[in-house]
Motif scaffolding. Structure first.
Motif, PDB file in Angstrom:
ATOM      1  N   THR A  67     -33.791 -42.955 -21.752  1.00  0.00           N
ATOM      2  CA  THR A  67     -34.940 -43.364 -20.935  1.00  0.00           C
ATOM      3  C   THR A  67     -36.241 -42.984 -21.630  1.00  0.00           C
ATOM      4  N   VAL A  71     -39.275 -45.587 -22.564  1.00  0.00           N
ATOM      5  CA  VAL A  71     -40.695 -45.398 -22.262  1.00  0.00           C
ATOM      6  C   VAL A  71     -41.519 -45.490 -23.538  1.00  0.00           C
ATOM      7  N   SER A 219     -47.102 -43.114 -12.943  1.00  0.00           N
ATOM      8  CA  SER A 219     -46.004 -42.802 -12.031  1.00  0.00           C
ATOM      9  C   SER A 219     -45.010 -43.952 -11.999  1.00  0.00           C
ATOM     10  N   ALA A 220     -43.721 -43.619 -11.918  1.00  0.00           N
ATOM     11  CA  ALA A 220     -42.678 -44.638 -11.892  1.00  0.00           C
ATOM     12  C   ALA A 220     -42.744 -45.495 -10.630  1.00  0.00           C
ATOM     13  N   HIS A 221     -43.137 -44.893  -9.505  1.00  0.00           N
ATOM     14  CA  HIS A 221     -43.095 -45.648  -8.254  1.00  0.00           C
ATOM     15  C   HIS A 221     -44.159 -46.746  -8.189  1.00  0.00           C
ATOM     16  N   GLY A 225     -40.306 -48.414  -9.745  1.00  0.00           N
ATOM     17  CA  GLY A 225     -39.366 -47.321  -9.914  1.00  0.00           C
ATOM     18  C   GLY A 225     -39.344 -46.378  -8.729  1.00  0.00           C
ATOM     19  N   PHE A 284     -35.406 -44.852 -12.902  1.00  0.00           N
ATOM     20  CA  PHE A 284     -36.596 -45.320 -13.622  1.00  0.00           C
ATOM     21  C   PHE A 284     -36.197 -46.201 -14.799  1.00  0.00           C
ATOM     22  N   LEU A 288     -37.499 -50.044 -15.648  1.00  0.00           N
ATOM     23  CA  LEU A 288     -37.970 -50.550 -16.936  1.00  0.00           C
ATOM     24  C   LEU A 288     -37.161 -51.781 -17.361  1.00  0.00           C
TER      25      LEU A 288
END
Length: 409
Positions: A67, A71, A219-221, A225, A284, A288
């Protein structure tokens, strides 16, 4: 792009078929591939990654590493060592600010703008009080973008940090990060450029190398995510200078009490004390995958199309003569507005009750916007799952906004 197929991937839309979700700037809905991944981790893997002693522990470390590489590619970092997992953009910004504590001295200058989210404002203010730093306002143009020419004239040898968002979470204006960073570095190459990418990363392409920034957080959210996962990117040379905000397991190579001595692990682990939210990180990775499959350019173009459609419908209905729109003309995937003399929360409640439209009202954590002519407002924000038909219903609701008290009385 098959929008029906995309919408079918969101469990929330299936479970709330009558709702129109227009609050993506606060948090995106999560595709099933994300929500199911988190559950899968707990039910099938459930290992702490700080071990290789058994197969699932090894797998958890592989997830963490893979992961991180995802990123790195997504934001175009030079190395996966420049990718630090956090609990979110707020933690990342605090890690930057307070991690630079020893680098900053009384009288040093920190630049922030009036449009910054509290997470990119309060840490610098607290640090300024503690270290006797000078906080200066980044100048803005009439459209609320950063005024690059004026900013360049304000940079001095004492300017240590300039911190700003790619996209405001209120006005939604997008700043040209590359031009801003280049202008700053031409005046003072030692000035650190810290960029809050929370509102932009799920909407448009990110390229930290091309931009030349020193730090980037998100942030992932806010990119389809899970909650509780974020990323702090740092150019490795400056990331090395950050003092960890949290100390604990996993980030110390050796510790001795007598004589007092400790040694931290190399980047990025030295900034990731404790057990990571590994189930969230696994989810997450699926977010992606989701974005990469659709492509960020497709998402951006769809949201741009929605904004242009909203502009046309609002003007055709003459709503901009009754409502005060603050960002109708820009390309941001959001609308910010007020009805004079009416509390924004009443408008949001009316839209939710009478039209099943979910929007957000309030200050949106941008505490200095009162100086720009408004303190609180209503925000409508779009995602890949929204449709023109939903905008039609929003316009219908806004046409009848004078009835906002009917469901209360």
């Amino acid at each position: 792009m098959n929008l029906a197929n995309i919408r079918a991937q969101f469990g929330y839309l299936k479970n709330n078929p009558q709702e129109i979700y227009f609050d993506s700037s606060a948090t995106f809905l999560k595709p099933l591939i994300v929500s199911r991944a988190e559950q899968f981790y707990y039910e099938h893997i459930n290992a702490n990654p700080h071990s290789f002693d058994y197969q699932n522990a090894y797998q958890s470390n592989q997830i963490l590493s893979q992961t991180r590489k995802q990123v790195q590619t997504f934001i175009n970092a030079r190395s996966e060592q420049e990718v630090v997992f956090t609990s979110g953009a707020s933690f990342g910004l605090n890690q930057i600010a307070f991690g630079l504590r020893d680098y900053l001295n009384p009288g040093d200058e920190i630049f922030v703008s009036d449009l910054e989210h509290s997470s990119n404002l309060v840490p610098w203010l607290v640090l300024a009080q503690e270290k006797q730093l000078v906080i200066k306002e980044i100048p803005l143009t009439e459209t609320f973008a950063i005024d690059i020419d004026q900013l360049s004239k304000m940079i001095t040898p004492k300017t240590k940090v300039v911190s700003f968002a790619v996209m405001s979470n209120t006005i939604g204006i997008s700043n040209d990060v590359k031009k801003i960073t280049t202008a700053i570095k031409q005046v003072n190459v030692q000035t650190l450029v810290c960029v809050d990418g929370a509102q932009s990363v799920g909407h448009q392409k990110t390229d930290v190398q091309a931009w030349g920034v020193d730090f980037f957080t998100f942030s992932a959210h806010k990119m389809y995510g899970p909650f509780g996962v974020g990323v702090l990117y740092g150019n490795q040379n400056v990331l090395e200078t950050l003092k960890p905000l949290v100390f604990g397991g996993g980030m110390s190579e050796s510790v001795r009490v007598e004589p007092l001595k400790y040694q931290l692990t190399p980047l990025p682990v030295r900034l990731e004390a404790g057990t990571p939210n590994i189930a969230g990180i696994y989810a997450f990775s699926k977010a992606l995958d989701f974005i990469n499959e659709i492509r960020i350019e497709t998402i951006h173009n769809h949201e741009l199309k929605l904004k242009k459609y909203a502009q046309t419908k609002i003007k055709a209905a003459n709503l901009n003569s009754e409502l005060v729109f603050y960002n109708l003309e820009n390309d941001a995937p959001m609308l910010l507005f007020n009805l004079k003399g009416v509390n924004p929360q009443d408008i949001a409640s009316f839209l939710a009750h009478d039209y099943q439209i979910s929007v957000r009202s309030g200050a949106m954590c941008a505490r200095l916007t009162a100086e720009l002519g408004f303190k609180i407002s209503v925000r409508v924000s779009f995602g890949i799952y929204n449709t023109e038909k939903e905008i039609d219903k929003l316009v219908e609701g806004l046409k009848n906004i004078e009835h906002f008290l009917d469901h209360i009385l």
